[in-house]
Design a protein around this motif. Sequence first.
Motif, PDB file in Angstrom:
ATOM      1  N   ALA A 166       0.813  -1.218   0.000  1.00  0.00           N
ATOM      2  CA  ALA A 166       0.000   0.000   0.000  1.00  0.00           C
ATOM      3  C   ALA A 166       0.841   1.260   0.000  1.00  0.00           C
ATOM      4  O   ALA A 166       0.374   2.327  -0.421  1.00  0.00           O
ATOM      5  CB  ALA A 166      -0.936  -0.008   1.214  1.00  0.00           C
ATOM      6  N   GLU A 167       2.101   1.185   0.440  1.00  0.00           N
ATOM      7  CA  GLU A 167       2.932   2.374   0.546  1.00  0.00           C
ATOM      8  C   GLU A 167       3.317   2.924  -0.828  1.00  0.00           C
ATOM      9  O   GLU A 167       3.245   4.130  -1.072  1.00  0.00           O
ATOM     10  CB  GLU A 167       4.192   2.049   1.354  1.00  0.00           C
ATOM     11  N   ASP A 168       3.708   2.054  -1.749  1.00  0.00           N
ATOM     12  CA  ASP A 168       4.119   2.514  -3.077  1.00  0.00           C
ATOM     13  C   ASP A 168       3.264   1.933  -4.196  1.00  0.00           C
ATOM     14  O   ASP A 168       3.529   2.174  -5.371  1.00  0.00           O
ATOM     15  CB  ASP A 168       5.589   2.180  -3.330  1.00  0.00           C
ATOM     16  N   THR A 222       7.154  -9.985  -3.436  1.00  0.00           N
ATOM     17  CA  THR A 222       7.016 -11.338  -2.901  1.00  0.00           C
ATOM     18  C   THR A 222       6.781 -11.240  -1.399  1.00  0.00           C
ATOM     19  O   THR A 222       7.010 -10.176  -0.799  1.00  0.00           O
ATOM     20  CB  THR A 222       8.269 -12.163  -3.196  1.00  0.00           C
ATOM     21  N   PRO A 223       6.342 -12.309  -0.750  1.00  0.00           N
ATOM     22  CA  PRO A 223       6.137 -12.238   0.704  1.00  0.00           C
ATOM     23  C   PRO A 223       7.372 -11.832   1.489  1.00  0.00           C
ATOM     24  O   PRO A 223       7.260 -11.327   2.612  1.00  0.00           O
ATOM     25  CB  PRO A 223       5.702 -13.671   1.059  1.00  0.00           C
ATOM     26  N   ASP A 224       8.556 -11.996   0.909  1.00  0.00           N
ATOM     27  CA  ASP A 224       9.801 -11.600   1.583  1.00  0.00           C
ATOM     28  C   ASP A 224      10.194 -10.161   1.276  1.00  0.00           C
ATOM     29  O   ASP A 224      11.256  -9.707   1.717  1.00  0.00           O
ATOM     30  CB  ASP A 224      10.944 -12.530   1.168  1.00  0.00           C
ATOM     31  N   GLY A 225       9.376  -9.442   0.507  1.00  0.00           N
ATOM     32  CA  GLY A 225       9.675  -8.041   0.205  1.00  0.00           C
ATOM     33  C   GLY A 225      10.510  -7.833  -1.030  1.00  0.00           C
ATOM     34  O   GLY A 225      11.005  -6.724  -1.263  1.00  0.00           O
ATOM     35  N   ALA A 284      10.394  -0.336   6.307  1.00  0.00           N
ATOM     36  CA  ALA A 284       9.475  -0.535   5.185  1.00  0.00           C
ATOM     37  C   ALA A 284       9.145  -2.008   5.006  1.00  0.00           C
ATOM     38  O   ALA A 284       7.991  -2.375   4.719  1.00  0.00           O
ATOM     39  CB  ALA A 284      10.077   0.036   3.905  1.00  0.00           C
ATOM     40  N   LEU A 285      10.144  -2.886   5.177  1.00  0.00           N
ATOM     41  CA  LEU A 285       9.915  -4.328   5.062  1.00  0.00           C
ATOM     42  C   LEU A 285       9.042  -4.835   6.210  1.00  0.00           C
ATOM     43  O   LEU A 285       8.138  -5.649   5.994  1.00  0.00           O
ATOM     44  CB  LEU A 285      11.255  -5.062   5.037  1.00  0.00           C
ATOM     45  N   ALA A 286       9.287  -4.332   7.413  1.00  0.00           N
ATOM     46  CA  ALA A 286       8.483  -4.766   8.565  1.00  0.00           C
ATOM     47  C   ALA A 286       7.020  -4.358   8.399  1.00  0.00           C
ATOM     48  O   ALA A 286       6.103  -5.146   8.684  1.00  0.00           O
ATOM     49  CB  ALA A 286       9.069  -4.187   9.854  1.00  0.00           C
ATOM     50  N   ASP A 287       6.796  -3.141   7.937  1.00  0.00           N
ATOM     51  CA  ASP A 287       5.419  -2.679   7.725  1.00  0.00           C
ATOM     52  C   ASP A 287       4.723  -3.499   6.640  1.00  0.00           C
ATOM     53  O   ASP A 287       3.540  -3.842   6.750  1.00  0.00           O
ATOM     54  CB  ASP A 287       5.410  -1.198   7.343  1.00  0.00           C
ATOM     55  N   PHE A 288       5.462  -3.820   5.589  1.00  0.00           N
ATOM     56  CA  PHE A 288       4.872  -4.599   4.499  1.00  0.00           C
ATOM     57  C   PHE A 288       4.465  -5.991   4.968  1.00  0.00           C
ATOM     58  O   PHE A 288       3.371  -6.480   4.652  1.00  0.00           O
ATOM     59  CB  PHE A 288       5.864  -4.699   3.337  1.00  0.00           C
ATOM     60  N   LYS A 289       5.322  -6.657   5.720  1.00  0.00           N
ATOM     61  CA  LYS A 289       5.007  -8.006   6.191  1.00  0.00           C
ATOM     62  C   LYS A 289       3.799  -7.997   7.124  1.00  0.00           C
ATOM     63  O   LYS A 289       2.983  -8.928   7.106  1.00  0.00           O
ATOM     64  CB  LYS A 289       6.220  -8.615   6.896  1.00  0.00           C
TER      65      LYS A 289
END
Length: 558
Positions: free
Chosen positions: A365-367, A372-375, A520-525
């Motif tokens: 949602a950020e960009d 993938t699930p791992d970012g 950013a990766l933590a928020d995405f997961k």
Amino acid sequence: MMRILRSLPRTHKLLLLPVATMVTVLGAHKILTTVEDARHDRQNQDTVLVPLGADTSPGVPSLSLDRAPVAEAIQLASRAMDATRDPVPLSQLPASEIVDVRYLETPNRASSDATPAGDDGPRLDDGARHLAIVIGTVASGMLAANERLVASATSYEDVSEDELELFDDGPIVLEEEIDADEPYVPEWLAYTVESGDTFAIMAQENLGMGYSEVTSLLEAMPEPELLTQWRAGDHFEYQLDEQGELLALRLMKNARDGYLIKRGDDGLDVATIERAGEATQRLYAGTISGSFARSAQSTGLTSAEVAELSHVLEKKLDFRRDTRRGDHFRVLVESDLIDGRHLDPRVLAVSYEGSRMDLTLVRNAEDNRFYTPDGESLDPAFDRYPFAGHYRISSPFNLRRHHPITGRISPHKGTDFAMPAGTPVDAPADGRVELVGNHPLAGRYIVIRHDNGYKTRYLHLSRPLVSRGDRVTRGERIAMSGNTGRSTGAHLHYEILVNDNQVDAMKVALPEHQGLTGQALADFKREAGPMLTALESGETGTRVASTDTEVAGPDDES
């Protein structure tokens, strides 16, 4: 008293009459009932004990209310009346006053000072008569608490001449008076356009609007065609005031957007309507049989949703080589639900399980890009082409090109794409604009330095859309192609510079895609978790439209 009653409103007269009658009748009725009960039981009632307050002095009972509270007065009167049935010894009573009451064999109709002729019986003295008034007055207030009084209550229909005079101003119709006080509440009415209808005529006939007001409204409307280009079946809603003139008009151009026209102090005001629907998730599942697009549509996905899904997967999946019959896929789609319709669908996540490849992608949602699930991102950090679509290369990169007139070597250090003037040009990667200018040979041009150190140049533009120093992102529109400068036709001259040297933009190694890191990766997961669970379990927590469909013949595997 009569003057006061005459001055009251008619509804107050109606309410006061039964109250006054009831108080008078019930007070007398209680006294007569007590006397008759005592005579019927043939008890010795020469003396009645009336309990009084501790600070009472001997004398005749008084009607003054400052002797004791109302509740205490009621209790004292009740005990006095009950004494006729169960006499209580004087020793058990508090300080009290003994009053001699002698009951008459025949009623006394004369005043306390005279005895009728032929009536030798005893008279009710002043003290006893005063006591009767006290008991009757107090007992009249016990109507709500004393069930015996309620059970013996009745109605009296006879009305005297004086009482009739209270209603000398005609009959009372309460319903008409109440209706007259109710405020006017406008209602929303619906109008459906019929063949041949025009807004100008309809507004004058149904909305109470004049021709000048209709003209002013059309001038104020951002989209006047919504009122001037009607089609049969279109509809809108409106409100009228008590005089039948327009108060408000609600006109929707689709389920989400429209206009609200309201009458204000200065005339009609126009405001926009933007309805926010309820975000609803739907899950689709299918099996590949034939083309991917056909298999996806068979699950219930719309053409727009299939197009977006194909655009997402084609970055990693070759639909001609990598898809096989029997491969499974699931798609999680979110849309806004308004009036039962799904608007603005967007793919949230997709999983593909195939014989040659397994792939799971989730939207960030950020960009607004897929990872993938791992970012890990599927989007390259640097696009090969600075535009969308496909255009023919009219002149490739060639350092040994010969000039068509002089015959001398005239290197061509860029790639020319033949495209109509005005075609959008996009930034191939993130960066900052270094130069925007105009040159006799290059025409209007732009130079961008990108974050990885590469430079790009765009020549022969018709119109730049950025300025020097602007920050641009990959895919952002920066210019429109053209035919300015020394040019034989409309085209885009595109260059990539590495260490300030031109290279072949079609062959140079471009930076690989970049993934999410850190916060950013933590928020995405955290956001991707529920979507991945929905793909695996088939439960979205909202509304699910899930089908497992295969477009195949009877011999195909499921």
